[in-house]
Design a protein around this motif. Structure first.
Motif, PDB file in Angstrom:
ATOM      1  N   TYR A  94       0.839  -1.192   0.000  1.00  8.63           N
ATOM      2  CA  TYR A  94       0.000   0.000   0.000  1.00  8.63           C
ATOM      3  C   TYR A  94       0.873   1.241   0.000  1.00  8.63           C
ATOM      4  CZ  TYR A  94      -3.614  -3.329   1.152  1.00  8.63           C
ATOM      5  OH  TYR A  94      -4.467  -4.394   1.111  1.00  8.63           O
ATOM      6  N   ASN A  95       0.297   2.330  -0.466  1.00 10.80           N
ATOM      7  CA  ASN A  95       1.030   3.581  -0.508  1.00 10.80           C
ATOM      8  C   ASN A  95       0.306   4.641   0.275  1.00 10.80           C
ATOM      9  OD1 ASN A  95       3.476   3.605  -2.134  1.00 10.80           O
ATOM     10  ND2 ASN A  95       2.136   2.732  -3.683  1.00 10.80           N
ATOM     11  N   PHE A  96       0.839   5.003   1.404  1.00  6.71           N
ATOM     12  CA  PHE A  96       0.292   6.155   2.114  1.00  6.71           C
ATOM     13  C   PHE A  96       1.412   6.768   2.923  1.00  6.71           C
ATOM     14  CE2 PHE A  96      -0.719   2.256   4.396  1.00  6.71           C
ATOM     15  CZ  PHE A  96      -0.110   2.482   5.622  1.00  6.71           C
ATOM     16  N   HIS A  97       1.277   8.054   3.130  1.00  6.75           N
ATOM     17  CA  HIS A  97       2.354   8.801   3.768  1.00  6.75           C
ATOM     18  C   HIS A  97       2.110   8.828   5.274  1.00  6.75           C
ATOM     19  CE1 HIS A  97       5.793  11.420   3.506  1.00  6.75           C
ATOM     20  NE2 HIS A  97       5.208  12.263   4.348  1.00  6.75           N
ATOM     21  N   LEU A  98       2.628   7.836   5.960  1.00  7.44           N
ATOM     22  CA  LEU A  98       2.472   7.768   7.405  1.00  7.44           C
ATOM     23  C   LEU A  98       3.759   7.197   7.979  1.00  7.44           C
ATOM     24  CD1 LEU A  98       0.211   8.303   9.525  1.00  7.44           C
ATOM     25  CD2 LEU A  98      -0.319   5.894   9.428  1.00  7.44           C
ATOM     26  N   PHE A 106      -0.590   0.578  14.954  1.00  6.34           N
ATOM     27  CA  PHE A 106      -1.893  -0.006  14.615  1.00  6.34           C
ATOM     28  C   PHE A 106      -2.100  -1.301  15.399  1.00  6.34           C
ATOM     29  CE2 PHE A 106      -2.042   1.638   9.916  1.00  6.34           C
ATOM     30  CZ  PHE A 106      -2.143   2.931  10.389  1.00  6.34           C
ATOM     31  N   TYR A 142       8.862   6.888   6.275  1.00  2.00           N
ATOM     32  CA  TYR A 142       7.448   6.877   5.944  1.00  2.00           C
ATOM     33  C   TYR A 142       7.120   5.648   5.114  1.00  2.00           C
ATOM     34  CZ  TYR A 142       6.789  11.434   7.926  1.00  2.00           C
ATOM     35  OH  TYR A 142       6.701  12.454   8.815  1.00  2.00           O
TER      36      TYR A 142
ATOM     37  N   MET B   1       5.791  14.373   8.881  1.00  4.17           N
ATOM     38  CA  MET B   1       5.524  15.755   9.228  1.00  4.17           C
ATOM     39  C   MET B   1       6.019  16.044  10.635  1.00  4.17           C
ATOM     40  SD  MET B   1       1.897  17.726   9.140  1.00  4.17           S
ATOM     41  CE  MET B   1       1.132  16.902  10.479  1.00  4.17           C
ATOM     42  N   ARG B 221      -8.924   7.047  13.639  1.00  2.54           N
ATOM     43  CA  ARG B 221      -7.997   5.944  13.912  1.00  2.54           C
ATOM     44  C   ARG B 221      -8.313   4.740  13.023  1.00  2.54           C
ATOM     45  NH1 ARG B 221      -8.331   4.531  19.877  1.00  2.54           N
ATOM     46  NH2 ARG B 221      -7.132   6.400  20.292  1.00  2.54           N
ATOM     47  N   GLU B 222      -9.594   4.439  12.882  1.00  2.00           N
ATOM     48  CA  GLU B 222      -9.992   3.312  12.030  1.00  2.00           C
ATOM     49  C   GLU B 222      -9.650   3.607  10.569  1.00  2.00           C
ATOM     50  OE1 GLU B 222     -11.741   4.381  14.559  1.00  2.00           O
ATOM     51  OE2 GLU B 222     -12.041   2.589  15.793  1.00  2.00           O
ATOM     52  N   ASN B 224      -7.250   5.397   9.500  1.00  2.00           N
ATOM     53  CA  ASN B 224      -5.809   5.189   9.374  1.00  2.00           C
ATOM     54  C   ASN B 224      -5.485   3.720   9.148  1.00  2.00           C
ATOM     55  OD1 ASN B 224      -4.844   7.745   9.553  1.00  2.00           O
ATOM     56  ND2 ASN B 224      -4.195   7.627  11.682  1.00  2.00           N
ATOM     57  N   ILE B 225      -6.044   2.868   9.994  1.00  2.00           N
ATOM     58  CA  ILE B 225      -5.711   1.444   9.902  1.00  2.00           C
ATOM     59  C   ILE B 225      -6.234   0.856   8.586  1.00  2.00           C
ATOM     60  CG2 ILE B 225      -5.960  -0.810  11.028  1.00  2.00           C
ATOM     61  CD1 ILE B 225      -6.041   0.639  13.697  1.00  2.00           C
ATOM     62  N   MET B 227      -6.058   2.100   5.838  1.00  2.00           N
ATOM     63  CA  MET B 227      -5.117   2.349   4.738  1.00  2.00           C
ATOM     64  C   MET B 227      -4.293   1.101   4.428  1.00  2.00           C
ATOM     65  SD  MET B 227      -3.810   6.271   5.191  1.00  2.00           S
ATOM     66  CE  MET B 227      -3.068   6.114   6.808  1.00  2.00           C
ATOM     67  N   LEU B 228      -4.174   0.194   5.407  1.00  2.00           N
ATOM     68  CA  LEU B 228      -3.446  -1.062   5.175  1.00  2.00           C
ATOM     69  C   LEU B 228      -4.346  -2.134   4.571  1.00  2.00           C
ATOM     70  CD1 LEU B 228      -1.074  -1.945   8.167  1.00  2.00           C
ATOM     71  CD2 LEU B 228      -0.464  -1.502   5.815  1.00  2.00           C
ATOM     72  N   GLY B 281       0.546  14.469   4.456  1.00  2.00           N
ATOM     73  CA  GLY B 281       0.512  13.020   4.592  1.00  2.00           C
ATOM     74  C   GLY B 281      -0.873  12.512   4.928  1.00  2.00           C
ATOM     75  N   SER B 282      -0.944  11.201   5.204  1.00  2.00           N
ATOM     76  CA  SER B 282      -2.235  10.527   5.224  1.00  2.00           C
ATOM     77  C   SER B 282      -2.817  10.306   6.607  1.00  2.00           C
ATOM     78  CB  SER B 282      -2.101   9.168   4.532  1.00  2.00           C
ATOM     79  OG  SER B 282      -1.306   9.275   3.380  1.00  2.00           O
ATOM     80  N   ASP B 283      -2.253  10.884   7.638  1.00  2.00           N
ATOM     81  CA  ASP B 283      -2.757  10.613   8.982  1.00  2.00           C
ATOM     82  C   ASP B 283      -4.119  11.285   9.186  1.00  2.00           C
ATOM     83  OD1 ASP B 283      -3.221  10.226  11.636  1.00  2.00           O
ATOM     84  OD2 ASP B 283      -1.190  10.751  12.285  1.00  2.00           O
ATOM     85  N   ARG B 285      -5.992  11.505  11.689  1.00  2.00           N
ATOM     86  CA  ARG B 285      -6.141  12.269  12.925  1.00  2.00           C
ATOM     87  C   ARG B 285      -5.790  13.734  12.677  1.00  2.00           C
ATOM     88  NH1 ARG B 285      -2.304   8.577  16.421  1.00  2.00           N
ATOM     89  NH2 ARG B 285      -1.218   8.828  14.443  1.00  2.00           N
ATOM     90  N   ASN B 346      -3.626   6.111  -2.067  1.00  2.00           N
ATOM     91  CA  ASN B 346      -3.643   6.935  -0.861  1.00  2.00           C
ATOM     92  C   ASN B 346      -2.736   8.142  -0.942  1.00  2.00           C
ATOM     93  OD1 ASN B 346      -5.397   5.752   1.274  1.00  2.00           O
ATOM     94  ND2 ASN B 346      -4.297   3.948   0.603  1.00  2.00           N
TER      95      ASN B 346
END
Lengths: 416, 347
Positions: A94-98, A106, A142, B1, B221-222, B224-225, B227-228, B281-283, B285, B346
């Motif tokens: 997956y691709n996301f910036h975190l 998680f 990231y 960030m 929070r959900e 965020n998760i 995203m996986l 970014g993708s957070d 929150r 994403n």
């Protein structure tokens, strides 16, 4: 339920799973205790992934039940289940910036309440897991900057952060290079020895044989064989399940069972060639001839010679004598039948000494003899026995001398 | 960030919101100085103020411009937050309420309520009708997206566009069959507008809008998760179906309520979350509060722009957002083509 062993048992009872009219799993039953790394193997589409998902409670079986810790997996509360079972899917690209530490966090989700935040303890567990999988100095990276294999490792750390007794991994090393593949399996092995139940789907049989304690072999949704590596990885079982001609030998560096696929000929050439080999001088020739569809016989070699091991595992009719013993006249008499029946006999470029010089006498029986040398002028054969060289020279006058490439080419063109 | 980059941005956006708020109230056919506006605001808050501006200014600020600007803020924040949530839920950068047809559903609810006379029965029913319309659209999308194996990025967007055009067709049909068909009605319910908004309209929806918006924040929070991917989310202990239904319901309610105030305003839900995702970014929150604030600032600005370009004429705010949003969408499409659609999920 007081016995600790029973408490942590994994029990699959008569699991079936179908999508529409297509049955993916047929009445699968498994019982498992902790302490072993279990490999789930089988051809593509044999149901490995589906079985792992059923065990993890990701999907509901059409029939049967999966029990973990004595409780039905699908009846557990979501967070409770996630505290007990860690599941890692095959594809995590997956691709996301975190931040990767946030991703590993998680894994602490099952432990925190709706209104709670991740606490100090959660953070230190996440950090530890990230270090464990090898990101000690890269905790601030990231997720979208990672390679496919690194993503796999971060998701593995996330699963570990769930601190589960059970770990179900689906092809965890599909994106990893050999270093990280080795590392991940070593970690999985270590965790299984620490008392977790680790079940992992593995595509590569040799990886499975190197790392797992036990294998479960699936085909078309059923368990074909379950047991130790030696019991599951046999040429007969692998050949029938994978529909190939499989040879099983021993990996010289790891001692693990090594499964190789033997060439299956495109067409039958209808000729028989006898190979007089030894010291591994016939391995390449044998493989190529089998691939070309030639009927091959072999001998005489010493048993445990690589030529012999190959012939044996590939089902080539062959003769051998005990290691380090001398080839006697009666052995030659037995082998003469092979040579006389063969359209062509090939004398491979093995060194000749007292133990095997009678193979030269065997060669004299050939209808047509090919001697493999680099060229007529440039022979590399070594003699350790004086009388052998004169017999060899006699043979040279009746035989054709060729190198391996030109011989194979002439076979391929039908010029024999 | 960096940690303070986020809080600095939130503070910056809050200040920006205050500035655009004052400017939008100040600028218009009658110019009102910021000082006068602050006096009027303090006065209405019950604080004694000396040298109060003339009564007509108070009327303009309190009953003409303020409701309009507050409406713009609420709608902007709602659409952007709902957009961030639906983009996260479908892991699809284009899955915003307008693209998915959720806004069109709200509009259809509105025109049905108006032209069947339902609104005459009780004006409180009007937001319920727009919510109902949006929820129907939301769950049509849910049904399509839950269909076994359908996770393709493109598929959800195409399905949303189909639902959207279907609902827009129904809106035209209802308007055509009603006796008092007016082209301006059609434009309002398909392009949106903020002119003539009143406090009573805002107060009617506020008690529902704020909790629903808060509810969306609750799922950061959900999201965020998620995203996986759904399997990782499930195995982490998330009830994925429940989260999907909840987020889609809340997004439906929030969108429906903003449609009740302003009709359908496009591109805000697509553009704003996306813009902040690129920057921070993708957070979720962080993304949700940034989108809410950013959406509010953006829509107030667009509305201000629309009524300042060629006064005394007004360009509808939906037209302004489209003019800004469509090129941005094209930019995104080109970007995704370069990156490959799989990588676009994403970004």
């Amino acid at each position: 339920m007081t016995d600790k062993k029973i408490k942590h048992k994994l029990l699959l009872k008569d699991i079936s799973y179908s999508v529409g009219s297509k049955k993916i799993l047929h009445s699968i039953s498994i019982e498992q205790d902790e302490g072993e790394l279990i490999g789930l193997i089988g051809p593509n589409g044999s149901g490995k992934t589906t079985l792992l998902k059923v065990m993890s409670g990701i999907i509901k079986p059409s029939y049967g039940s999966a029990y973990i810790n004595g409780a039905e997996v699908r009846e557990m509360k979501d967070k409770k289940r996630a505290q007990l079972i860690g599941y890692m899917p095959q594809d995590n690209n997956y691709n996301f910036h975190l931040n990767i530490l946030d991703v590993v966090l998680f894994g602490r989700y099952p432990y925190i309440g709706r209104m709670e935040k991740y606490g100090r303890n959660d953070l230190s567990i996440a950090e530890r897991m990230l270090e464990y999988v090898g990101f000690k100095d890269y905790k601030n990276r990231y997720f979208d900057t990672l390679s496919g294999g690194e993503k796999q490792l971060v998701v593995f750390a996330k699963v570990l952060a769930q601190e589960t007794k059970y770990l179900f991994l689906d092809e965890p090393t599909s994106n990893l290079d050999i270093k990280h593949q080795y590392k991940l399996f070593s970690m999985a092995y270590e965790l299984s020895k620490e008392g977790k139940i680790v079940i992992t789907a593995v595509h590569n049989l040799n990886v499975a044989s190197q790392h797992c304690d036990k294998l479960i072999l699936l085909k078309s949704g059923s368990i074909v064989k379950e047991g130790s590596i030696g019991a599951v990885l046999t040429p007969e079982i692998i050949s029938s399940v994978y529909d190939v001609k499989a040879a099983v030998s021993v990996n010289a560096s790891t001692g693990a069972r090594l499964v190789s696929v033997m060439p299956s000929p495109v067409k039958k050439l209808g000729i028989t060639i006898h190979i007089i080999g030894g010291a591994g001088s016939g391995v390449n020739l044998t493989r190529e001839l089998l691939r070309l569809g030639v009927n091959v016989t072999g001998g005489i070699t010493h048993s445990y010679d690589s030529d012999f091991l190959l012939w044996n595992s590939a089902g080539v009719k062959c003769l051998s004598v005990a290691p380090f013993s001398q080839i006697e006249d009666e052995d030659i008499n037995r082998a003469k039948n092979f040579v006389r029946k063969a359209d062509l006999t090939v004398l491979c470029p093995f060194p000749i000494g007292k133990g095997n010089f009678r193979n030269l006498l065997l060669a004299m029986e050939a209808k047509k003899l090919i001697i493999l040398e680099d060229s007529k002028e440039n022979k590399s054969r070594v003699f350790f026995y004086r009388d052998a060289e004169s017999i060899y020279n006699k043979l040279l006058s009746t035989a054709e001398v060729m190198n391996l490439e030109s011989f194979l080419e002439s076979i391929n063109r039908g010029m024999v | 960030m960096k940690k303070h980059a986020f809080s600095n941005t939130v503070i910056g956006l809050a200040i920006a919101l205050a500035v655009v708020f004052i400017s939008a109230v100040a600028i218009g056919a009658v110019r009102i100085s910021p000082g006068a506006i602050i006096k009027i605001l303090l006065h209405s808050a019950g604080i004694l103020v000396r040298n109060m501006p003339a009564e007509k200014y108070t009327a303009i600020v309190m009953f003409v411009r303020m409701p309009r600007v507050v409406a713009a803020m609420l709608v902007g924040a709602s659409l952007a937050t709902a957009g961030a949530a639906t983009q996260g839920l479908f892991r699809n950068p284009m899955a915003s309420p307008d693209i998915l047809g959720i806004s069109a559903g709200g509009s259809l609810g509105a025109v049905i309520a108006i032209h069947t006379g339902l609104m005459l029965v009780n004006v409180n029913l009007f937001p319920l009708a727009t919510i109902a319309g949006s929820l129907i659209a939301s769950f049509s999308i849910y049904a399509i997206a839950s269909y076994r194996g359908v996770t393709s990025l493109l598929f959800v967007v195409i399905a949303g566009m189909a639902i959207s055009s279907f609902l827009n067709g129904l809106i035209s049909a209802v308007l055509l069959f009603s006796k008092e068909y007016e082209i301006s009605q059609f434009i309002f319910w398909t392009m949106g507008g903020l002119d003539g908004r009143r406090w009573d309209q805002i107060l009617l929806i506020l008690p529902f809008l704020l909790p629903a918006l808060g509810g969306l924040f609750f799922f950061s929070r959900e999201l965020n998760i998620l995203m996986l991917g759904e399997e990782n989310a499930l195995s982490t202990g998330i009830n994925v179906e429940l989260v999907k239904k909840s987020v889609l319901s809340l997004a439906g309610i929030v969108t429906g309520l903003s449609v009740a105030i302003s009709g359908t305003i496009g591109f805000v839900g697509l553009l704003i979350p996306h813009f902040f995702r690129l920057l921070f970014g993708s957070d979720y929150r962080k993304l949700m509060p940034l989108s809410a604030l950013g959406g509010a600032v953006f829509l107030v600005l667009c509305d201000l722009l629309g009524r300042s370009i060629i006064p005394p004429f007004e360009i509808r705010v939906g037209i302004i957002t489209s003019v800004i949003g469509a090129p941005y969408l094209i930019f995104l499409i080109i970007r995704y083509q370069r990156l490959g659609i799989e990588n676009a999920a994403n970004i």
